[in-house]
Scaffold this active site. Sequence first.
Site, PDB file in Angstrom:
ATOM      1  N   ARG A  32       0.821  -1.218   0.000  1.00  0.00           N
ATOM      2  CA  ARG A  32       0.000   0.000   0.000  1.00  0.00           C
ATOM      3  C   ARG A  32       0.855   1.267   0.000  1.00  0.00           C
ATOM      4  O   ARG A  32       0.479   2.265   0.621  1.00  0.00           O
ATOM      5  CB  ARG A  32      -0.943   0.035   1.206  1.00  0.00           C
ATOM      6  CG  ARG A  32      -1.872  -1.142   1.320  1.00  0.00           C
ATOM      7  CD  ARG A  32      -3.066  -0.949   0.389  1.00  0.00           C
ATOM      8  NE  ARG A  32      -4.166  -1.779   0.808  1.00  0.00           N
ATOM      9  CZ  ARG A  32      -5.242  -1.325   1.440  1.00  0.00           C
ATOM     10  NH1 ARG A  32      -5.379  -0.057   1.696  1.00  0.00           N
ATOM     11  NH2 ARG A  32      -6.189  -2.148   1.782  1.00  0.00           N
ATOM     12  N   ARG A  36      -3.218   7.134   1.184  1.00  0.00           N
ATOM     13  CA  ARG A  36      -3.669   8.342   1.887  1.00  0.00           C
ATOM     14  C   ARG A  36      -2.653   8.975   2.822  1.00  0.00           C
ATOM     15  O   ARG A  36      -2.865  10.103   3.261  1.00  0.00           O
ATOM     16  CB  ARG A  36      -4.951   8.021   2.671  1.00  0.00           C
ATOM     17  CG  ARG A  36      -6.158   7.889   1.774  1.00  0.00           C
ATOM     18  CD  ARG A  36      -7.311   7.306   2.526  1.00  0.00           C
ATOM     19  NE  ARG A  36      -6.950   5.972   2.992  1.00  0.00           N
ATOM     20  CZ  ARG A  36      -7.769   5.155   3.628  1.00  0.00           C
ATOM     21  NH1 ARG A  36      -8.991   5.538   3.900  1.00  0.00           N
ATOM     22  NH2 ARG A  36      -7.367   3.968   4.011  1.00  0.00           N
ATOM     23  N   ARG A  45      -6.531  12.484  -5.645  1.00  0.00           N
ATOM     24  CA  ARG A  45      -7.860  11.915  -5.426  1.00  0.00           C
ATOM     25  C   ARG A  45      -8.947  12.988  -5.516  1.00  0.00           C
ATOM     26  O   ARG A  45     -10.039  12.729  -6.038  1.00  0.00           O
ATOM     27  CB  ARG A  45      -7.919  11.204  -4.073  1.00  0.00           C
ATOM     28  CG  ARG A  45      -9.124  10.296  -3.980  1.00  0.00           C
ATOM     29  CD  ARG A  45      -9.133   9.484  -2.722  1.00  0.00           C
ATOM     30  NE  ARG A  45      -9.432  10.307  -1.557  1.00  0.00           N
ATOM     31  CZ  ARG A  45      -9.728   9.831  -0.361  1.00  0.00           C
ATOM     32  NH1 ARG A  45      -9.727   8.528  -0.165  1.00  0.00           N
ATOM     33  NH2 ARG A  45      -9.994  10.622   0.633  1.00  0.00           N
ATOM     34  N   ASP A  83      -7.039  -2.227  -6.907  1.00  0.00           N
ATOM     35  CA  ASP A  83      -7.512  -2.856  -5.681  1.00  0.00           C
ATOM     36  C   ASP A  83      -7.821  -4.319  -5.953  1.00  0.00           C
ATOM     37  O   ASP A  83      -8.045  -4.710  -7.098  1.00  0.00           O
ATOM     38  CB  ASP A  83      -8.767  -2.152  -5.154  1.00  0.00           C
ATOM     39  CG  ASP A  83      -8.981  -2.491  -3.689  1.00  0.00           C
ATOM     40  OD1 ASP A  83      -8.312  -1.878  -2.840  1.00  0.00           O
ATOM     41  OD2 ASP A  83      -9.784  -3.398  -3.404  1.00  0.00           O
ATOM     42  N   TYR A 164     -14.964 -10.836   1.124  1.00  0.00           N
ATOM     43  CA  TYR A 164     -15.680  -9.594   0.798  1.00  0.00           C
ATOM     44  C   TYR A 164     -16.973  -9.871   0.028  1.00  0.00           C
ATOM     45  O   TYR A 164     -17.974  -9.191   0.207  1.00  0.00           O
ATOM     46  CB  TYR A 164     -14.779  -8.657  -0.019  1.00  0.00           C
ATOM     47  CG  TYR A 164     -13.693  -8.030   0.821  1.00  0.00           C
ATOM     48  CD1 TYR A 164     -13.968  -6.932   1.633  1.00  0.00           C
ATOM     49  CD2 TYR A 164     -12.406  -8.541   0.830  1.00  0.00           C
ATOM     50  CE1 TYR A 164     -12.984  -6.353   2.418  1.00  0.00           C
ATOM     51  CE2 TYR A 164     -11.409  -7.981   1.611  1.00  0.00           C
ATOM     52  CZ  TYR A 164     -11.701  -6.886   2.409  1.00  0.00           C
ATOM     53  OH  TYR A 164     -10.737  -6.328   3.190  1.00  0.00           O
TER      54      TYR A 164
HETATM   55  O1  CP3 Z   1       0.106  -1.158  -2.537  1.00  0.00           O
HETATM   56  C1  CP3 Z   1      -0.270  -0.226  -3.292  1.00  0.00           C
HETATM   57  O2  CP3 Z   1       0.167   0.934  -3.210  1.00  0.00           O
HETATM   58  C2  CP3 Z   1      -1.201  -0.593  -4.430  1.00  0.00           C
HETATM   59  C3  CP3 Z   1      -2.580  -0.354  -4.200  1.00  0.00           C
HETATM   60  C4  CP3 Z   1      -3.467  -1.270  -3.372  1.00  0.00           C
HETATM   61  C5  CP3 Z   1      -4.690  -0.801  -2.869  1.00  0.00           C
HETATM   62  N1  CP3 Z   1      -5.360  -1.854  -2.329  1.00  0.00           N
HETATM   63  C6  CP3 Z   1      -5.157   0.581  -2.968  1.00  0.00           C
HETATM   64  C7  CP3 Z   1      -6.203   1.055  -2.048  1.00  0.00           C
HETATM   65  C8  CP3 Z   1      -3.369  -2.618  -3.046  1.00  0.00           C
HETATM   66  C9  CP3 Z   1      -2.222  -3.599  -3.294  1.00  0.00           C
HETATM   67  C10 CP3 Z   1      -4.578  -2.970  -2.398  1.00  0.00           C
HETATM   68  C11 CP3 Z   1      -4.880  -4.338  -1.940  1.00  0.00           C
HETATM   69  C12 CP3 Z   1      -6.038  -4.562  -1.062  1.00  0.00           C
HETATM   70  N2  CP3 Z   1      -7.275  -3.964  -1.078  1.00  0.00           N
HETATM   71  C13 CP3 Z   1      -6.070  -5.575  -0.078  1.00  0.00           C
HETATM   72  C14 CP3 Z   1      -4.959  -6.552   0.184  1.00  0.00           C
HETATM   73  C15 CP3 Z   1      -3.856  -5.950   0.961  1.00  0.00           C
HETATM   74  C16 CP3 Z   1      -4.174  -5.775   2.400  1.00  0.00           C
HETATM   75  O3  CP3 Z   1      -4.025  -4.639   2.872  1.00  0.00           O
HETATM   76  O4  CP3 Z   1      -4.465  -6.772   3.065  1.00  0.00           O
HETATM   77  C17 CP3 Z   1      -7.328  -5.524   0.549  1.00  0.00           C
HETATM   78  C18 CP3 Z   1      -7.812  -6.402   1.679  1.00  0.00           C
HETATM   79  C19 CP3 Z   1      -8.084  -4.501  -0.113  1.00  0.00           C
HETATM   80  C20 CP3 Z   1      -9.491  -4.134   0.128  1.00  0.00           C
HETATM   81  C21 CP3 Z   1      -9.650  -2.709   0.443  1.00  0.00           C
HETATM   82  N3  CP3 Z   1      -9.472  -1.661  -0.437  1.00  0.00           N
HETATM   83  C22 CP3 Z   1      -9.997  -2.145   1.688  1.00  0.00           C
HETATM   84  C23 CP3 Z   1     -10.262  -2.951   2.945  1.00  0.00           C
HETATM   85  C24 CP3 Z   1     -10.016  -0.758   1.516  1.00  0.00           C
HETATM   86  C25 CP3 Z   1     -10.429   0.265   2.524  1.00  0.00           C
HETATM   87  C26 CP3 Z   1      -9.507   0.264   3.671  1.00  0.00           C
HETATM   88  C27 CP3 Z   1      -8.775   1.548   3.703  1.00  0.00           C
HETATM   89  O5  CP3 Z   1      -7.537   1.510   3.844  1.00  0.00           O
HETATM   90  O6  CP3 Z   1      -9.467   2.536   3.586  1.00  0.00           O
HETATM   91  C28 CP3 Z   1      -9.648  -0.467   0.200  1.00  0.00           C
HETATM   92  C29 CP3 Z   1      -9.494   0.874  -0.412  1.00  0.00           C
HETATM   93  C30 CP3 Z   1      -8.145   1.219  -0.919  1.00  0.00           C
HETATM   94  N4  CP3 Z   1      -7.405   0.424  -1.743  1.00  0.00           N
HETATM   95  C31 CP3 Z   1      -7.420   2.429  -0.675  1.00  0.00           C
HETATM   96  C32 CP3 Z   1      -6.235   2.326  -1.388  1.00  0.00           C
HETATM   97  C33 CP3 Z   1      -5.149   3.373  -1.511  1.00  0.00           C
HETATM   98  C34 CP3 Z   1      -7.922   3.601   0.148  1.00  0.00           C
HETATM   99  C35 CP3 Z   1      -8.950   4.286  -0.663  1.00  0.00           C
HETATM  100  C36 CP3 Z   1      -9.004   5.769  -0.457  1.00  0.00           C
HETATM  101  O7  CP3 Z   1      -8.238   6.505  -1.099  1.00  0.00           O
HETATM  102  O8  CP3 Z   1      -9.871   6.190   0.308  1.00  0.00           O
END
Ligand code: CP3
Length: 392
Positions: A32, A36, A45, A83, A164
């Site tokens: 990640r 943010r 964003r 994602d 999910y």
């Molecule tokens: O690593 C990176 O920089 C690449 C981008 C990436 C995102 N999601 C962007 C994202 C990757 C590799 C993921 C994977 C992801 N998404 C996982 C597996 C990794 C982990 O952390 O276990 C999971 C479980 C998700 C599902 C998901 N997407 C959730 C639970 C959320 C919300 C949680 C949160 O942090 O708000 C997201 C949204 C998300 N995916 C964001 C980002 C940058 C935040 C969205 C925003 O900008 O508000």
Amino acid sequence: MTDTTFTNHQNPTFLQACLRQATPHTPVWLMRQAGRYLPEYLATRVKAGNSFMGLATNVDYATEVTLQPLDRFPLDAAILFSDILTIPDAMGLGLSFGVGEGPRFASPVRDETAVDKLAVPDLDKLRYVFDAVSSIRKALTQADGKSRVPLIGFSGSPWTLACYMVEGAGSSDYRLVKTMLYSRPDLMHRILATNADSVAAYLNAQIEAGAQAVMIFDSWGGVLADGAFQDFSLAYTARVLAQLKTSHTDANGNTIRIPRIVFTKGGGLWLQEMAALDCDVLGLDWTVNLGKARAAIGGEEYAPGVSGPGKALQGNIDPNVLFAQPAQIEAEVARVLDSFGTPYQGAGTGPSHIFNLGHGISQYTPPENVAALVDAVHRHSRASRGLQALRA
Ligand code: CP3
């Protein structure tokens, strides 16, 4: 012949470590890493209508935010900005991200009728992801034609996606998905089979578009009981891997090996079983001792041209270390590097380490602390290689 010398890379350390080759420093990237905690991410964003999917579905924005952490920190790999939930979205479950909330599906999969409707999605619906991969690769290509750093593509594991899809959102107890697992295992197996075939097609298309390594995030494998993990998570990760391309021939006729990484959060108890997966790298969370993991599954040293079992290891500092002061961050980085020990430094293959967090970076992380971490990984890992060479 598959090229494993990576001559068309400015910084091949990540790919070399994935294949258990020697590197001058331990490569580092962060799960990640785009997100943010970076003010520039929040600014992009806003331009995208303050929406995560607005960012992810626009090729130019997705490229811009992928590069943001690389422009700040000397990271050794880029990861596609997207994602894991794009697949169930393309299956028609209706993904949305409420402001300040996690992901949500309008049509969760809770009964047999919903399972009957599931199918491997039309990959055209995910074209935006593959277009982003190509665009990011182009942006990472320097004037001399070399890649600045490798680009990692990714997907969720079949089980993590199922969590999910059935829960319809994040969960603290996994009650709905486990209810289905125990009361209707036949339905759960059907979901997982469809997910596995979808994930394989999705990752192969990312490889075709230019991804130079791929990672499967089994973020919720660790919530399963022993026995259930093997049957409902590991078996389907193996089903994905069995279908994945292991090499790719690009437009210039170069054939490259595509390393495959599997990360199971909470998977430390099942290392031996995960070591049997047909992948190159295992990602570990912070509960695992890297030295013990290296001894158990990190493999032996092999002379050039000889191969044998052994996984590269990726991980595993606690992301909360990033809330401490830089001096403490540096000490914790050294602890993690020292617990792995000096990686193999010869001309063949041997135990190797890719530094990462044990899970995704928190949105509250001060960016300057990330700079301290990346710098400490590079400095300390270079210094310990030098010391070992002096002693030899
Ligand atoms: O690593 C990176 O920089 C690449 C981008 C990436 C995102 N999601 C962007 C994202 C990757 C590799 C993921 C994977 C992801 N998404 C996982 C597996 C990794 C982990 O952390 O276990 C999971 C479980 C998700 C599902 C998901 N997407 C959730 C639970 C959320 C919300 C949680 C949160 O942090 O708000 C997201 C949204 C998300 N995916 C964001 C980002 C940058 C935040 C969205 C925003 O900008 O508000």
